[in-house]
Design a protein around this motif. Structure first.
Motif, PDB file in Angstrom:
ATOM      1  N   GLU A   7      46.155  34.375  40.404  1.00 55.69           N
ATOM      2  CA  GLU A   7      46.977  34.008  39.602  1.00 55.69           C
ATOM      3  C   GLU A   7      46.423  33.775  38.736  1.00 55.69           C
ATOM      4  O   GLU A   7      46.918  33.925  37.550  1.00 55.69           O
ATOM      5  CB  GLU A   7      48.070  33.786  40.591  1.00 55.69           C
ATOM      6  N   LEU A   8      45.588  32.827  38.904  1.00 55.80           N
ATOM      7  CA  LEU A   8      45.277  31.835  38.278  1.00 55.80           C
ATOM      8  C   LEU A   8      44.097  32.333  36.931  1.00 55.80           C
ATOM      9  O   LEU A   8      44.123  32.100  36.348  1.00 55.80           O
ATOM     10  CB  LEU A   8      44.577  30.399  38.171  1.00 55.80           C
ATOM     11  N   LEU A   9      43.607  32.969  37.537  1.00 56.99           N
ATOM     12  CA  LEU A   9      42.002  34.041  36.982  1.00 56.99           C
ATOM     13  C   LEU A   9      43.107  35.132  36.137  1.00 56.99           C
ATOM     14  O   LEU A   9      42.304  35.870  36.186  1.00 56.99           O
ATOM     15  CB  LEU A   9      41.234  33.787  38.256  1.00 56.99           C
ATOM     16  N   HIS A  10      43.446  35.344  35.620  1.00 56.28           N
ATOM     17  CA  HIS A  10      44.091  36.485  35.458  1.00 56.28           C
ATOM     18  C   HIS A  10      43.680  36.443  34.085  1.00 56.28           C
ATOM     19  O   HIS A  10      43.704  35.856  33.327  1.00 56.28           O
ATOM     20  CB  HIS A  10      46.231  36.364  34.674  1.00 56.28           C
ATOM     21  N   PRO A  11      43.234  37.590  33.559  1.00 58.77           N
ATOM     22  CA  PRO A  11      42.634  37.968  32.152  1.00 58.77           C
ATOM     23  C   PRO A  11      43.838  36.995  31.024  1.00 58.77           C
ATOM     24  O   PRO A  11      42.648  37.110  30.021  1.00 58.77           O
ATOM     25  CB  PRO A  11      42.606  38.941  32.214  1.00 58.77           C
TER      26      PRO A  11
END
Length: 220
Positions: A7-11
């Motif tokens: 979730e934190l690494l969503h593009p």
């Protein structure tokens, strides 16, 4: 944890200036690292470049050329010495990134800077956070006198405890080591990676490093 990391690494992070500023604020809020009491005589800046590779947020590293005098064959972030040409640490980091990778200056989007690190020896290092827009490996034009290769690692890989080791030194400190990418990341580059992941992935990346306190052998 994996769901939280994804979730934190969503593009979409690469287009969200507010979230980028929050990452930088957390990066700046981390304890300052000064390993030497000697006055700083030289300054350097490095770029921590995020990029999108196969739909995954990734970190870009360089492998230093064996032609170099210092730190040859080691993994590093793009960067180098700040000189009279550079109006700021950001200018220095981006200039060095462009020189080393051959990617265009306008492809770099700077988010902000972290705290300056004072290593045991060598120049101070100021980390600059940013991302490379529309990254394409085919556009790389390496400065082979400085860089042997450029490689990327999905952030999620290094965020996993399964891909992190550590080295404990007799001087009573522990340093992270990241494995299972194209190259092992260690030394000051691993420290900067560790600090950045702590800021990028709050509550999802474990910043705690193992440390075994001095003990006495059991008597038989």
């Amino acid at each position: 944890m994996l769901k939280k990391v994804s979730e934190l690494l969503h593009p979409a992070l690469l287009a969200n200036v507010t979230q980028q500023q929050q990452v930088v604020a957390r990066f700046q809020a981390l304890p300052k690292l000064r390993l030497s009491k000697e006055p700083v005589k030289k300054e350097a800046a490095i770029l921590i470049p995020l990029c999108l590779v196969d739909g995954k947020l990734s970190l870009l590293y360089t492998l230093r050329s064996n032609k170099l005098r210092n730190h040859r064959g080691q993994v590093s972030f793009p960067g180098g010495m700040k000189d009279a040409r550079d109006a700021s640490y950001e200018t220095c980091a981006v200039r060095e990134f462009v020189e080393e990778t051959g990617l265009p200056n306008e492809s770099v989007r700077v988010w902000g800077r972290g705290n300056t690190i004072i290593p045991y020896f060598g120049p101070s290092i100021t980390p600059i956070v940013g991302h490379v827009a529309d990254f394409a490996p085919s556009q790389l034009r390496l400065s082979t006198d400085e860089v042997a290769k450029v490689f990327t690692v999905p952030v999620e890989m290094f965020a996993s405890a399964a891909n992190r080791r550590h080295t404990q030194y007799r001087a009573n400190y522990t340093m992270p080591v990241f494995v299972n990418g194209d190259e092992t990341v260690w030394g000051i580059t691993a420290i900067i990676t560790h600090l950045f992941l702590t800021a990028l992935l709050p509550g999802a990346y474990s910043a705690s490093l193992p440390f075994v306190r001095k003990y006495e052998a059991l008597k038989s």
